[in-house]
Design a protein around this motif. Structure first.
Motif, short mmCIF file in Angstrom:
data_model
loop_
_atom_site.label_atom_id
_atom_site.label_comp_id
_atom_site.label_asym_id
_atom_site.label_seq_id
_atom_site.Cartn_x
_atom_site.Cartn_y
_atom_site.Cartn_z
N ARG A 96 0.83 -1.21 0.00
CA ARG A 96 0.00 0.00 0.00
C ARG A 96 0.86 1.25 0.00
O ARG A 96 0.48 2.28 -0.57
N SER A 97 2.02 1.18 0.64
CA SER A 97 2.91 2.34 0.63
C SER A 97 3.38 2.65 -0.78
O SER A 97 3.59 3.82 -1.14
N GLY A 98 3.52 1.63 -1.61
CA GLY A 98 3.91 1.84 -3.00
C GLY A 98 2.84 2.58 -3.77
O GLY A 98 3.14 3.50 -4.54
N ARG A 99 1.58 2.18 -3.59
CA ARG A 99 0.49 2.88 -4.27
C ARG A 99 0.38 4.32 -3.79
O ARG A 99 0.17 5.25 -4.59
N LEU A 100 0.51 4.53 -2.48
CA LEU A 100 0.41 5.89 -1.94
C LEU A 100 1.52 6.78 -2.50
O LEU A 100 1.27 7.91 -2.93
N ALA A 101 2.75 6.27 -2.52
CA ALA A 101 3.87 7.07 -3.01
C ALA A 101 3.75 7.31 -4.51
O ALA A 101 3.95 8.43 -5.00
N SER A 102 3.42 6.26 -5.26
CA SER A 102 3.35 6.37 -6.71
C SER A 102 2.31 7.40 -7.15
O SER A 102 2.61 8.35 -7.89
N TRP A 103 1.08 7.21 -6.71
CA TRP A 103 0.01 8.11 -7.15
C TRP A 103 0.06 9.44 -6.42
O TRP A 103 -0.35 10.47 -6.97
N GLY A 104 0.61 9.46 -5.21
CA GLY A 104 0.82 10.73 -4.53
C GLY A 104 1.85 11.58 -5.26
O GLY A 104 1.69 12.80 -5.39
N ALA A 131 -6.07 10.11 -7.87
CA ALA A 131 -5.00 9.63 -6.99
C ALA A 131 -5.57 8.87 -5.81
O ALA A 131 -5.11 7.77 -5.47
N ALA A 132 -6.60 9.43 -5.17
CA ALA A 132 -7.20 8.77 -4.01
C ALA A 132 -7.82 7.44 -4.40
O ALA A 132 -7.70 6.44 -3.66
N HIS A 133 -8.48 7.39 -5.55
CA HIS A 133 -9.10 6.15 -6.02
C HIS A 133 -8.06 5.08 -6.28
O HIS A 133 -8.23 3.91 -5.90
N ARG A 134 -6.96 5.44 -6.94
CA ARG A 134 -5.91 4.48 -7.26
C ARG A 134 -5.20 3.98 -6.01
O ARG A 134 -4.81 2.82 -5.92
#
Length: 272
Positions: free
Chosen positions: A6-14, A27-30
């Motif tokens: 989940r940290s990867g998704r947060l960092a990537s789309w953030g 970003a929030a949806h992804r």
């Protein structure tokens, strides 16, 4: 390591949001993906937990210029920079996100409700990201993309060799199911990184996930018979196989972090 952190998704789309490449809602949806709810608590300036859209905007207002990933395990504080309190929380979770320029980090805590062993949509998952101060310092043991790619090529050979020695093809339905699940994910054409990442980062992350999948499969091989390390018949063989997999798993984790952090590293190089 078969699952995307989940940290990867947060960092990537953030990072894509901070760069102006995607909208806050996308970003929030992804980031949430199949999870029901994501909230951020203890964010400076906010008295109550807030959603991802507001939290990312607040981090930007607090000076965040990018998001980095940490994937630490005992004895290997990969991606961390301190202080000890944050490192301990991140180590317990096995992952964290560091907001560059804001001196803040986010550590996820997962709450699940539903049938044991169930999957989405049967399981309701809520994620609470705890915000804590972090030290603005170079993250621990994160390689460059070039280094990660070279290390992965060797690691993939090692993982394949270990896997063949475990004779996964004849190890039973658990190993075969793990292999089928990996192939299904690989063939789904999913977007592994958000817009703004270099092609090399995508290539490195895909290869790191492949190596991680092979490690998971090797560990599950033969578990149908009550064994977690393939067809091992002695404790010395179990120990030898675990030892062979350990450096391969370490390399794959380092490569994952290098890929997720590459957008921030690239922007910093351009500024320099």
């Amino acid at each position: 390591m078969l699952d995307e952190p989940r940290s990867g998704r947060l960092a990537s789309w953030g990072n894509a949001l901070l760069a102006g490449l995607v909208s806050p809602d996308e970003a929030a949806h992804r980031i949430a993906d199949d999870d029901a709810v994501h909230r951020v608590t203890d964010l400076p300036g906010e008295e109550a937990p807030v959603g991802l859209t507001l939290a990312l905007g607040r981090l930007r207002a607090l000076g965040a210029t990018g998001l980095r990933v940490a994937l630490p395990v005992p004895g290997h504080p990969l991606g961390l920079s301190g202080p000890p309190e944050f490192n301990a929380r991140a180590l317990e979770a096995g992952e964290a996100v560091l907001a560059v320029g804001a001196g803040l980090g986010l550590v996820p805590e997962i709450y699940e409700a539903g049938p044991e062993g169930g999957t989405a949509p049967d399981v309701h998952v809520e994620v609470v990201w705890h915000c804590l101060p972090v030290r603005e310092a170079p993250p621990a043991d994160v390689p460059s993309l070039g280094e990660a790619e070279r290390e992965l090529a060797e690691a993939l050979r090692d993982a394949t060799e270990v896997l063949s020695k475990l004779d996964v093809a004849g190890a039973g339905p658990v190993a075969e199911a793990a292999l089928a699940a990996y192939r299904a994910r690989a063939e789904a054409g999913r977007q592994v990184l958000a817009p703004g990442y270099p092609p090399r980062a995508v290539r490195v992350l895909e290869l790191a996930q492949r190596v991680g999948a092979l490690i998971d499969i090797a560990r599950q091989a033969g578990s149908d018979n009550g064994r977690e390390h393939g067809g091992a018949v002695s404790s010395s063989e179990i120990s030898a196989r675990a030892e062979a997999l350990r450096p391969v798993e370490r390399t794959a984790r380092r490569a994952q972090v290098a890929a997720y952090n590459s957008a921030v590293e690239e922007r910093e190089r351009r500024r320099g």
